[in-house]
Scaffold this motif. Structure first.
Motif, short mmCIF file in Angstrom:
data_model
loop_
_atom_site.label_atom_id
_atom_site.label_comp_id
_atom_site.label_asym_id
_atom_site.label_seq_id
_atom_site.Cartn_x
_atom_site.Cartn_y
_atom_site.Cartn_z
N ASN A 130 0.81 -1.22 0.00
CA ASN A 130 0.00 0.00 0.00
C ASN A 130 0.84 1.27 0.00
O ASN A 130 0.30 2.37 0.15
CB ASN A 130 -0.91 0.01 1.24
CG ASN A 130 -1.93 -1.11 1.20
OD1 ASN A 130 -2.53 -1.39 0.17
ND2 ASN A 130 -2.13 -1.76 2.34
N LEU A 132 2.69 3.14 -2.23
CA LEU A 132 2.49 4.24 -3.19
C LEU A 132 1.14 4.90 -2.97
O LEU A 132 1.02 6.13 -3.00
CB LEU A 132 2.61 3.69 -4.62
CG LEU A 132 2.65 4.75 -5.72
CD1 LEU A 132 3.85 5.68 -5.54
CD2 LEU A 132 2.71 4.08 -7.10
N LYS A 133 0.11 4.10 -2.72
CA LYS A 133 -1.23 4.64 -2.48
C LYS A 133 -1.23 5.55 -1.26
O LYS A 133 -1.74 6.68 -1.31
CB LYS A 133 -2.21 3.49 -2.29
CG LYS A 133 -3.62 3.91 -1.86
CD LYS A 133 -4.50 2.69 -1.69
CE LYS A 133 -5.89 3.08 -1.18
NZ LYS A 133 -5.85 3.53 0.24
N LEU A 134 -0.67 5.07 -0.15
CA LEU A 134 -0.67 5.85 1.09
C LEU A 134 0.17 7.12 0.97
O LEU A 134 -0.24 8.19 1.44
CB LEU A 134 -0.16 4.99 2.25
CG LEU A 134 -1.09 3.86 2.70
CD1 LEU A 134 -0.37 2.92 3.66
CD2 LEU A 134 -2.35 4.44 3.36
N ARG A 136 0.97 8.76 -1.79
CA ARG A 136 0.32 9.71 -2.70
C ARG A 136 -0.84 10.43 -2.01
O ARG A 136 -1.07 11.63 -2.27
CB ARG A 136 -0.15 9.00 -3.97
CG ARG A 136 0.97 8.75 -4.96
CD ARG A 136 0.46 8.15 -6.24
NE ARG A 136 1.51 8.09 -7.25
CZ ARG A 136 1.36 7.53 -8.45
NH1 ARG A 136 0.18 6.98 -8.78
NH2 ARG A 136 2.35 7.53 -9.32
N GLU A 137 -1.56 9.71 -1.18
CA GLU A 137 -2.64 10.38 -0.43
C GLU A 137 -2.06 11.47 0.47
O GLU A 137 -2.64 12.56 0.60
CB GLU A 137 -3.40 9.35 0.42
CG GLU A 137 -4.27 8.41 -0.38
CD GLU A 137 -4.91 7.33 0.47
OE1 GLU A 137 -4.61 7.28 1.70
OE2 GLU A 137 -5.70 6.52 -0.07
N VAL A 145 2.15 14.65 -6.99
CA VAL A 145 1.96 13.26 -7.39
C VAL A 145 3.36 12.66 -7.42
O VAL A 145 4.26 13.18 -8.07
CB VAL A 145 1.31 13.15 -8.78
CG1 VAL A 145 1.16 11.68 -9.18
CG2 VAL A 145 -0.04 13.84 -8.80
N SER A 250 0.71 18.50 -9.14
CA SER A 250 -0.52 17.78 -9.48
C SER A 250 -1.26 18.44 -10.65
O SER A 250 -1.84 17.74 -11.49
CB SER A 250 -1.43 17.69 -8.26
OG SER A 250 -1.70 18.97 -7.73
N GLU A 265 5.41 7.73 -16.13
CA GLU A 265 5.46 6.57 -15.24
C GLU A 265 6.53 5.58 -15.68
O GLU A 265 7.30 5.06 -14.86
CB GLU A 265 4.09 5.89 -15.20
CG GLU A 265 4.03 4.70 -14.26
CD GLU A 265 2.65 4.10 -14.16
OE1 GLU A 265 2.40 3.32 -13.23
OE2 GLU A 265 1.80 4.40 -15.03
N ASP A 332 0.70 0.55 8.44
CA ASP A 332 0.84 -0.34 7.29
C ASP A 332 2.31 -0.68 7.04
O ASP A 332 2.66 -1.84 6.78
CB ASP A 332 0.24 0.33 6.04
CG ASP A 332 0.16 -0.63 4.86
OD1 ASP A 332 -0.80 -1.40 4.78
OD2 ASP A 332 1.09 -0.60 4.01
#
Length: 360
Positions: A130, A132-134, A136-137, A145, A250, A265, A332
């Motif tokens: 998790n 990259l998701k966390l 980035r949030e 980003v 962003s 990417e 996490d």
């Protein structure tokens, strides 16, 4: 195969591999971005990752998407790049997220924390966990980003005028240490200094600091630290696998076409792998040269390692009580770290322990 059907079914990666990318991006608008790095241009490994990224973006876009790379201090201070991206002064930065722990300690987990993940574990957390998701949030609060943009692998423990023989030697030590690790050094009685890479040599030479860490043999030799502090410590317990990031504004990222987003990417992923490959290939010869030239290697004493570990774990607990951002990500991160260490203990560590004892 009819061309339009090929593009639809093969996807961007297949199109690029087939050599049809120039036609695909021909209709795309020409774009020019500026990238602000936190690193000096003399370091072809870490600053070079930004140059590798920019070249890949240009190559994959048929020259339509150009990114100029600028070393720390050219467009803005080395530690000013987050503000630069957040405010839109530049479209993109390449940096070590833990430099910005003063804004929020959570930045450090995007790079490295003491006794954290090694480089492979960090990439696994980012790409399959998790991470990259966390992150980035979290970075969204700063109009950023993020894309993983390199890793040095486990680092050395720095250069010292006098070797560290016990925990007592950490007391009062004026130590240049990158980012978040300074919090732990301070709890051990040291005096951490956060100094950009291009200014470390002068600080050591003048005696402004007693010790300094940067990355490892290849970069450290180029920066000449062995000339002013001959004692070289290992391991860098605060940087088992520090990840660099590309931070993209962003708004600038959102304005890109789907094809250009895919190119960013892919180029970042290439630079991510390429950077550690360079360090792994170049560090062995550099270490041999340093030792042949009089560098004295020493391992951190057990009492230093144990005290640093204890203080680190206590610090993370304290931060989880007072910083909601940290608490969310660290819960996490720490679970993933425990699972990874269980696995690596049997496979990677077992293999490495045997092989490093052999005479090859």
């Amino acid at each position: 195969m009819e061309r339009r059907s090929f593009v639809r079914h093969a996807g961007l990666a297949g199109v690029l591999a087939a050599g049809t990318a120039p036609a695909l991006v021909h209709a795309q608008a020409s774009i020019r971005w500026r990238l602000a790095s936190s690193f000096p241009k003399s370091l072809d490994t870490i600053f070079g990752a930004a140059e590798t990224f920019a070249k890949k973006v240009s190559d994959m876009s048929g020259g339509k998407f150009q990114i100029t790379t600028h070393p720390g201090g050219e467009l803005m201070p080395a530690f000013g790049v987050v503000d630069g991206v957040q405010n839109g002064t530049v479209e993109i930065a390449h940096t070590a997220p833990y430099y910005f722990f003063g804004k929020d300690e959570t930045f450090a987990m995007g790079c490295a924390i003491p006794f954290g993940l090694n480089s492979r574990q960090m990439t696994a957390w980012m790409m399959e966990g998790n991470g990259l998701k966390l992150m980035r949030e979290f970075y969204a609060q700063y109009n950023i980003v993020s894309f993983p943009g390199g890793n040095t692998g486990a680092q050395m423990g720095g250069w010292y005028r006098k070797p560290i023989q016990s925990l007592a030697d950490m007391k009062g030590l004026k130590f240049r240490v990158g980012g978040f690790a300074g919090k732990v050094v301070e709890r051990l009685g040291g005096v951490p200094q956060n100094i950009p890479g291009g200014e470390i040599y002068q600080s050591l030479e003048k005696g402004t600091i007693d010790a300094a860490e940067w990355i490892g043999p290849y970069d450290d030799q180029k920066l000449g630290f062995n000339k002013v502090a001959p004692n070289y410590a290992y391991p860098g317990w605060w940087e088992g696998g520090p990840q660099l990031d590309f931070f993209v504004n962003s708004k600038a990222y959102g304005a890109l076409s789907a094809e250009y987003k895919a190119i960013v990417e892919a180029a970042a992923a290439y630079a991510h792998v390429d950077m550690q490959a360079k360090y792994d290939a170049k560090n062995p010869a550099a270490l041999k040269q340093l030792v042949a030239g009089g560098t004295k290697l020493f391992r951190f004493p057990k009492d230093v390692m144990e005290a640093a570990f204890k203080e680190s774990m206590e610090l993370y607990g304290e931060l989880s009580e007072k910083n909601p951002n940290w608490k969310k990500v660290y819960a996490d991160y720490s679970k993933f770290r425990a699972e990874q260490n269980l696995w690596f203990r049997f496979a990677e560590a077992g293999f490495d322990d045997f092989m490093q004892a052999q005479k090859l």
